[in-house]
Write a protein that holds these residues in place. Sequence first.
Motif, mmCIF file in Angstrom:
data_model
loop_
_atom_site.group_PDB
_atom_site.id
_atom_site.type_symbol
_atom_site.label_atom_id
_atom_site.label_comp_id
_atom_site.label_asym_id
_atom_site.label_seq_id
_atom_site.Cartn_x
_atom_site.Cartn_y
_atom_site.Cartn_z
ATOM 1 N N ARG A 1 0.849 -1.200 0.000
ATOM 2 C CA ARG A 1 0.000 0.000 0.000
ATOM 3 C C ARG A 1 0.881 1.245 0.000
ATOM 4 O O ARG A 1 1.939 1.257 0.630
ATOM 5 C CB ARG A 1 -0.887 0.021 1.234
ATOM 6 N N GLY B 1 0.167 5.488 0.403
ATOM 7 C CA GLY B 1 -0.597 6.725 0.441
ATOM 8 C C GLY B 1 0.326 7.795 -0.102
ATOM 9 O O GLY B 1 1.446 7.952 0.401
ATOM 10 N N HIS C 1 -3.909 13.783 -3.443
ATOM 11 C CA HIS C 1 -3.729 12.719 -2.451
ATOM 12 C C HIS C 1 -4.457 11.481 -2.954
ATOM 13 O O HIS C 1 -5.627 11.561 -3.329
ATOM 14 C CB HIS C 1 -4.312 13.136 -1.095
ATOM 15 N N HIS C 2 -3.754 10.341 -2.965
ATOM 16 C CA HIS C 2 -4.359 9.082 -3.404
ATOM 17 C C HIS C 2 -3.808 7.929 -2.581
ATOM 18 O O HIS C 2 -2.732 8.019 -1.990
ATOM 19 C CB HIS C 2 -4.084 8.816 -4.891
ATOM 20 N N ARG C 3 -4.546 6.827 -2.622
ATOM 21 C CA ARG C 3 -4.118 5.560 -2.016
ATOM 22 C C ARG C 3 -4.047 4.520 -3.128
ATOM 23 O O ARG C 3 -5.006 4.358 -3.885
ATOM 24 C CB ARG C 3 -5.105 5.109 -0.950
ATOM 25 N N THR D 1 -2.756 0.372 -4.174
ATOM 26 C CA THR D 1 -2.261 -0.946 -3.765
ATOM 27 C C THR D 1 -1.806 -1.673 -5.018
ATOM 28 O O THR D 1 -2.348 -1.472 -6.111
ATOM 29 C CB THR D 1 -3.329 -1.807 -3.060
ATOM 30 N N ASP E 1 -7.439 4.493 -4.871
ATOM 31 C CA ASP E 1 -8.448 4.931 -3.902
ATOM 32 C C ASP E 1 -9.532 3.878 -3.700
ATOM 33 O O ASP E 1 -10.719 4.182 -3.598
ATOM 34 C CB ASP E 1 -9.053 6.274 -4.325
ATOM 35 N N PRO F 1 5.984 6.492 -5.156
ATOM 36 C CA PRO F 1 5.639 7.279 -3.972
ATOM 37 C C PRO F 1 6.718 8.292 -3.580
ATOM 38 O O PRO F 1 6.418 9.300 -2.960
ATOM 39 C CB PRO F 1 5.464 6.237 -2.869
#
Length: 160
Positions: free
Chosen positions: A42, A44, A56-58, A60, A121, A135
């Motif tokens: 993961r 962020g 801003h994103h998440r 995986t 997301d 990242p």
Amino acid sequence: MSQDLAAAVASRGPAAELVLDGDLDRPTRLTVSDLAAWPQHRAGVAFECATSGVRHHRFTGPLLYDVLADAGPAFDPARRKDRLRFLIAVRGTDGHHTLLSWAEIDPDFGRAPVLLAVTLDGAPLDHPGAQLVLPQDRCGGRYVSGVEAIRVHGGYTAWS
């Protein structure tokens, strides 16, 4: 599956694929579902977008290093640190492309946690395709959506 859901899935077309090729012992094609079977990491992230400010994103997905290492980069064991001459070119369906060095993602050197994201997301990327996520980058310039090809190239030899 209901007929409405089946029709919605069919209207999106087939799931996206990406091709791994170049200086690899085992070039292959992978779908987002294939990538989802790998150990997931993961991230962020926050990055500055020149046109719309901070995003801003998440995400995986598996580590790019793990996926490429499994494809068998053609490193020459007789050459000291041979893997440091390898480049990784990534191209998206929209024509966006970027380069990384093997040293950036290799655990013995840069160890950057670069992902081939399968979710954004929380939403699956089955149809748009995997996304390259770096990242550690302050801006999102090397993020590539809809990855369709990754080429590993080690054709750089000693200076002449």
